[in-house]
Design a protein around this motif. Structure first.
Motif, short mmCIF file in Angstrom:
data_model
loop_
_atom_site.label_atom_id
_atom_site.label_comp_id
_atom_site.label_asym_id
_atom_site.label_seq_id
_atom_site.Cartn_x
_atom_site.Cartn_y
_atom_site.Cartn_z
N ALA A 259 -41.74 29.43 -0.66
CA ALA A 259 -40.65 28.77 0.24
C ALA A 259 -41.08 27.87 1.26
O ALA A 259 -42.51 27.64 1.71
N GLN A 260 -40.85 26.86 1.73
CA GLN A 260 -40.68 25.93 2.36
C GLN A 260 -39.98 25.26 3.78
O GLN A 260 -38.86 25.53 3.53
N PRO A 261 -40.27 24.70 4.65
CA PRO A 261 -39.15 24.16 5.76
C PRO A 261 -38.63 23.54 5.19
O PRO A 261 -38.83 22.67 4.32
N LEU A 262 -37.03 23.15 5.94
CA LEU A 262 -35.97 22.35 5.72
C LEU A 262 -35.66 21.36 6.98
O LEU A 262 -35.83 22.21 7.72
N ALA A 263 -36.17 20.64 6.71
CA ALA A 263 -35.53 19.42 7.99
C ALA A 263 -35.28 18.41 7.52
O ALA A 263 -36.19 17.19 6.92
N LEU A 264 -33.54 18.26 7.24
CA LEU A 264 -32.82 16.94 7.11
C LEU A 264 -32.77 15.32 7.75
O LEU A 264 -33.00 16.72 9.25
N ASP A 265 -33.73 15.01 7.69
CA ASP A 265 -33.83 13.50 8.51
C ASP A 265 -32.49 13.16 8.35
O ASP A 265 -31.99 11.88 7.98
#
Length: 287
Positions: A259-265
């Motif tokens: 798992a990894q965090p998702l951060a959309l730019d």
């Protein structure tokens, strides 16, 4: 290991995809022919912001578009962002779905991504080029040293307006630390070479508000780990307007979960995450 290109493919997680409808071409810049020869390529001072394109549909021509757009890590081409603007007028109230098609060629060692801004709404998109043997540009006539890809980007009608609209396209690098090496063909280390661009409308289609899809690509890169070798797998979540742009991405494969965090730019577009997965020598299903 055996190369498995279909580890995951394209997985629709949310939203609905509309049925094909009749498309109307609103404008097109260049020809989709694996060549940038119709665009301007000479006497360009990339260090000068005045060299950045401002293209007006209806009065500008293909010769007004610059073939090569450097990335910010390209110190030879100015060590900065190079926004290219497209101004156009819609004579009717926007409705349906608009689709921006962008075809690119790569002739630089680094692969820049594309930032698209639609009347202030920003999104980031990644290309996955494959080697090109067409030799549409002169650089490809000696040995196969160019690659190509294209994307079609859905744009919701409510982001557009009757009257004046502006799209801004920018090549971006991550990291964007300036590099001064010359590169092989195009000036500098990073950037995009444009084949062609177009905008179409499907007036009766429904925009897939909030839809999310995911593409997983096993790479050719490996890392040493305590248990042997890990293969780097790239995950590209694609979010339409209205989707939640943060959260968590989980890759499940071979009985393990990562798992990894998702951060959309931005408000839509793609994110890129890299997972290190223990190497495998047969086909594996993944979600």
């Amino acid at each position: 290991m055996e190369w498995i290109s279909s580890i995951l493919g394209l997985l629709l997680l949310a939203g609905a995809v509309s049925a094909p409808a009749q498309q109307r071409i609103l404008w097109q810049i260049g020809k989709f022919n694996d060549s940038s020869q119709e665009f301007r390529s000479q006497n360009i001072d990339y260090a000068n912001p005045q060299s950045d394109v401002v293209y007006t549909v209806g009065s500008s021509s293909d010769a007004d578009w610059v073939r090569f757009q450097p990335g910010p890590a390209n110190a030879i081409a100015g060590d900065r962002l190079h926004p290219f603007r497209i101004n156009f007028i819609l004579n009717q109230v926007p409705r349906g779905v608009y689709r921006m098609r962008v075809a690119v060629l790569y002739e630089t060692p680094r692969l820049s991504a594309l930032q698209l801004t639609v009347n202030g709404h920003k999104g980031l998109f990644y290309f996955h080029p494959k080697l090109d043997y067409a030799a549409g540009d002169w650089e490809g006539t000696f040995v196969p040293q160019t690659s190509k890809d294209e994307k079609t980007i859905d744009i919701p009608a409510h982001w557009l307006q009757r009257g004046q609209n502006t799209f801004v396209l920018t090549a971006v690098d991550s990291p964007s630390i300036p590099q001064h090496s010359a590169g092989n063909i195009a000036p500098g280390q990073s950037g995009l070479i444009y084949d062609a661009l177009s905008l179409t409308q499907e007036a009766t289609a429904n925009y897939p508000e909030g839809a999310v899809s995911v593409l997983a690509i096993p790479t050719i890169f490996y890392r040493k780990s305590a248990n042997g070798l890990d293969e780097v797998v790239e995950i590209y979540p694609t979010l339409h307007a209205g989707a939640k742009g943060n959260g968590k991405v989980t890759l499940a494969i071979a009985g393990r979960r990562y798992a990894q965090p998702l951060a959309l730019d931005g408000e839509f577009g793609e994110a890129r995450l890299r997972f290190s997965v223990p190497e495998w020598n047969h086909s594996e299903a993944a979600t």
